[in-house]
Each structure stands twice: as C-alpha cells, then as structure tokens.
Motif scaffolding. Structure first.
Motif, short mmCIF file in Angstrom:
data_model
loop_
_atom_site.label_atom_id
_atom_site.label_comp_id
_atom_site.label_asym_id
_atom_site.label_seq_id
_atom_site.Cartn_x
_atom_site.Cartn_y
_atom_site.Cartn_z
N ALA A 85 15.75 -8.31 31.08
CA ALA A 85 15.98 -9.70 30.68
C ALA A 85 16.17 -10.61 31.89
CB ALA A 85 17.20 -9.78 29.77
N SER A 86 15.72 -11.84 31.76
CA SER A 86 15.94 -12.84 32.82
C SER A 86 17.24 -13.59 32.60
CB SER A 86 14.78 -13.84 32.84
OG SER A 86 14.66 -14.50 31.58
N HIS A 87 17.69 -13.66 31.33
CA HIS A 87 18.89 -14.41 30.98
C HIS A 87 19.85 -13.53 30.17
CE1 HIS A 87 16.27 -17.63 32.20
NE2 HIS A 87 17.18 -18.56 31.96
N LEU A 88 21.13 -13.82 30.31
CA LEU A 88 22.18 -13.09 29.59
C LEU A 88 23.10 -14.09 28.90
CD1 LEU A 88 24.03 -10.58 28.94
CD2 LEU A 88 25.12 -11.01 31.18
N LEU A 89 23.33 -13.89 27.60
CA LEU A 89 24.37 -14.62 26.88
C LEU A 89 25.36 -13.58 26.39
CD1 LEU A 89 25.63 -17.12 25.69
CD2 LEU A 89 24.07 -16.97 23.74
N HIS A 90 26.52 -13.54 27.04
CA HIS A 90 27.51 -12.49 26.78
C HIS A 90 28.65 -13.04 25.94
CE1 HIS A 90 30.14 -9.13 27.16
NE2 HIS A 90 30.93 -9.69 28.07
N LEU A 91 28.70 -12.59 24.69
CA LEU A 91 29.72 -13.05 23.74
C LEU A 91 30.67 -11.94 23.31
CD1 LEU A 91 27.37 -15.15 21.40
CD2 LEU A 91 28.74 -15.99 23.33
N ALA A 92 30.30 -10.69 23.52
CA ALA A 92 31.10 -9.57 23.02
C ALA A 92 32.46 -9.50 23.72
CB ALA A 92 30.34 -8.26 23.22
N TRP A 93 33.48 -9.17 22.91
CA TRP A 93 34.85 -8.99 23.42
C TRP A 93 35.63 -8.34 22.29
CZ3 TRP A 93 36.12 -10.43 28.42
CH2 TRP A 93 37.47 -10.34 28.79
N HIS A 94 36.81 -7.87 22.57
CA HIS A 94 37.67 -7.35 21.50
C HIS A 94 37.93 -8.46 20.49
CE1 HIS A 94 40.70 -5.03 19.45
NE2 HIS A 94 41.58 -6.01 19.62
N ASP A 95 37.65 -8.21 19.20
CA ASP A 95 37.68 -9.30 18.21
C ASP A 95 38.67 -9.08 17.08
OD1 ASP A 95 36.41 -7.24 16.93
OD2 ASP A 95 34.67 -8.39 16.27
N GLY A 96 39.72 -8.30 17.30
CA GLY A 96 40.71 -8.12 16.24
C GLY A 96 41.40 -9.42 15.89
N THR A 97 41.32 -9.81 14.63
CA THR A 97 41.91 -11.09 14.23
C THR A 97 43.43 -11.07 14.30
OG1 THR A 97 41.80 -10.40 11.91
CG2 THR A 97 39.98 -11.72 12.74
N ARG A 98 44.03 -9.90 14.23
CA ARG A 98 45.49 -9.81 14.22
C ARG A 98 46.08 -9.54 15.60
NH1 ARG A 98 46.57 -12.29 9.49
NH2 ARG A 98 45.45 -11.33 7.76
N ASP A 99 45.30 -8.86 16.48
CA ASP A 99 45.89 -8.45 17.75
C ASP A 99 45.11 -8.94 18.97
OD1 ASP A 99 43.62 -6.89 17.65
OD2 ASP A 99 44.63 -5.02 18.24
N ARG A 100 44.22 -9.89 18.79
CA ARG A 100 43.36 -10.30 19.90
C ARG A 100 44.16 -10.82 21.08
NH1 ARG A 100 40.32 -15.94 18.54
NH2 ARG A 100 39.33 -15.31 20.49
N TRP A 101 45.32 -11.45 20.82
CA TRP A 101 46.09 -12.06 21.90
C TRP A 101 46.82 -11.02 22.76
CZ3 TRP A 101 44.63 -16.83 22.52
CH2 TRP A 101 44.22 -17.57 21.41
N THR A 102 47.16 -9.88 22.18
CA THR A 102 48.04 -8.93 22.86
C THR A 102 47.42 -7.56 23.11
OG1 THR A 102 48.95 -8.23 20.71
CG2 THR A 102 50.08 -10.04 21.85
N ALA A 103 46.28 -7.27 22.54
CA ALA A 103 45.70 -5.92 22.60
C ALA A 103 45.37 -5.51 24.03
CB ALA A 103 44.45 -5.86 21.74
N PRO A 104 45.74 -4.30 24.42
CA PRO A 104 45.37 -3.81 25.76
C PRO A 104 43.87 -3.68 25.94
CG PRO A 104 46.35 -2.05 24.44
CD PRO A 104 46.56 -3.32 23.68
N GLU A 105 43.12 -3.65 24.83
CA GLU A 105 41.66 -3.60 24.92
C GLU A 105 41.08 -4.81 25.68
OE1 GLU A 105 42.64 -0.95 21.46
OE2 GLU A 105 43.38 -2.86 22.27
N ASN A 106 41.87 -5.89 25.77
CA ASN A 106 41.41 -7.03 26.56
C ASN A 106 41.11 -6.63 28.00
OD1 ASN A 106 41.46 -9.57 24.87
ND2 ASN A 106 43.55 -8.85 24.49
#
Length: 292
Positions: free
Chosen positions: A58-79
């Motif tokens: 690919a010549s271009h990248l649109l990167h949107l993926a991330w840990h998406d837990g609605t309940r723990d997104r702010w605190t999850a160590p997966e960040n």
C-alpha cells in the motif's frame, strides 16, 4: 488513486471510512482479525504485521484500530499493547514502501482545563488511554522524517453514528427509548464537539489526500451542550418524556467545555461537515430503522 491499507475497518469509524475511501476511487485493503478482512492479521503480533504490510503493498495507511472496550477503554493495560503495535505497524508500513499515513489520535490527549483546544494546547492526559495515544502521536510525528513518511495524527473528538454498541450515548438512548424505558441522564450542560461518523470519514479522507503533517484536530468546530443532542434524539423518537435530565449527578472533574479549534482541518484540508445536530440525528435513526 491510492492503494490504502485500512485497520479497524469493522468498527464504527472504520465502516464509514471504508465507504468514503471506496467512494473516492481508492483501492481499500482491510487489515484485521475479522473474516471479512482482505488480509488477516492480528496487529498485536509483530511478525504477522510485518508480513501483512509487505503483502499489502500500500502507498497509504489509515490506522484506526485500537483497544475498543466501551467499559474499560480509559484504563485498560491493553492501551500499552496498542501503543507498541501502532509504532511497529507504521514503521513496517514505511519499510514496505509506504508514503502517507493518517493515524487516529484523541482529544483525550489534551489538557482538559483549556476550554478551546488547538493543536498547540499542552498535552496532559487524564487516562492511560489518553497517555498512550499522546505518546504514540508524539513519537510518530517526531519520527516521520527518519521513517521517510508523511504522517498526520488525527486528534478525533466526539463521534456518533448508526450501529453504536451499548455503553455509548446513541446506543444506550436508542435502545432504552425504543423499549419505552426511562433514561436517567446528567444535566447535560457540559459542552462537547460532536461529529457524525460519515463526516468524520470524509475528514479522514481529506487528511489522507492532503499533504499536511503533524497533529490535526478532527471535529465539527461547534461545541454544544450534551443535553441538546439527547433532547433531539428523544424528540425525533417522539419520547421526550422518557428522558430525565439531571437525574444523575455529573462527575466532579467532568470538564464544562471541550471545544475544538478546527482551523487546520478546515483551511489546510478543506473539510466542512455536512450534518448538523438535527440532520445528523435523523440520519442515524433512519439508518437504525427507528420510527420518527
């Protein structure tokens, strides 16, 4: 037209972004674990990511993926895992011949005591999520010359759209009002900048096609009281009496106003949103098949 590697294609933003990219004539290669992806890859697997970026060409990248837990997104160590995975992905994309990348950051990176947030507002995140995003964005923006890439870091504010899961504003309101249940809310006086997901997808498309680099606020540029959006949903669903504003106390540290300065997005990328509150809510309810 560009060959675009898209991560997070099955999420709320990713689905809209895939449509916007295809509609603009770009070739989209979806990368992810889901069976609908063009290239199956767990981005937390470094070797798989390296192989996938080579395969994508690919010549271009649109990167949107991330840990998406609605309940723990702010605190999850997966960040922290996603911070490392993002840095690795972009580096491998560059090594595979990539030219331009747009990655999803967040308004959670900023100092929320500042009422009008510009790209030069100090970063003072209150959460692990915000800190991981901020660290990733700072590293990528500082490293783009060394990587041989043009990188825009899209600091996304508050997005809404059809298909929101439980735990998000629209998802919870629509499900409860459809079931004729009372909905207890805060007073809703806090002001936020909301952007319809289709507008957000168009903004990301503009960024991908532009040449501006570094952090860019992605928002509507019009902060409104949260209660205005809540009341509009209830009004269009013809159930205004089921919403009880002020029934739930707001958190003591809840910012009174989070407003985005969108000068860069508007003047350098040429983005203007299509939807206002009324038309945006109507579009979501129509897409959800909710009677109005």
């Amino acid at each position: 037209m560009a060959r675009v590697l898209l991560t997070g294609a099955t999420g709320l933003i990713g689905r809209a972004a895939a449509r916007a990219l295809a509609g603009a004539g770009h070739e989209v290669i979806a990368l992810g674990r889901a069976g609908t992806s063009d290239i199956a890859c767990d981005l937390l697997d470094r070797e798989a990511t390296t192989s996938a970026t080579k395969q994508a060409r690919a010549s271009h990248l649109l990167h949107l993926a991330w840990h998406d837990g609605t309940r723990d997104r702010w605190t999850a160590p997966e960040n922290l895992d996603w911070m490392a995975a993002t840095l690795h992905l972009v580096r491998e994309f560059a090594r595979a011949g990539g030219e331009r990348a747009v990655c999803a950051g967040s308004c959670a990176e900023y100092d929320w005591t500042v009422p009008m947030l510009t790209e030069t507002t100090p970063l003072r995140p209150r959460s692990l999520y915000g800190a991981a995003k901020a660290g990733t964005g700072l590293a990528l923006c500082a490293g783009q010359e060394a990587l041989g890439l043009s990188i825009a870091w899209a600091r996304i504010f508050f997005v809404y759209g059809p298909g929101e899961p439980p735990g998000r504003l629209f998802g919870d309101l629509i499900s409860n009002l459809t079931a004729n249940r009372l909905v207890d809310c805060t007073d809703g006086l806090q002001e936020r900048d909301f952007l319809h997901v289709n507008d957000l997808a168009r903004a990301l498309l503009r960024l991908l096609e532009a040449d501006l680099a570094g952090p860019v606020n992605v928002a509507s540029g019009a902060a409104i009281p949260v209660r205005k959006l809540i009341e509009e949903i209830a009004l269009q669903m013809r159930r205004p009496g089921l919403v009880r504003l002020g029934a739930v106390p707001r958190a003591a540290d809840d910012p009174a106003r989070l407003a985005a300065d969108v000068t860069r997005l508007r003047h350098e990328a040429g983005f203007v949103p299509h939807y206002d509150v009324v038309s945006g809510v109507a579009d979501v309810l129509d897409a959800e098949g909710v009677a109005r």
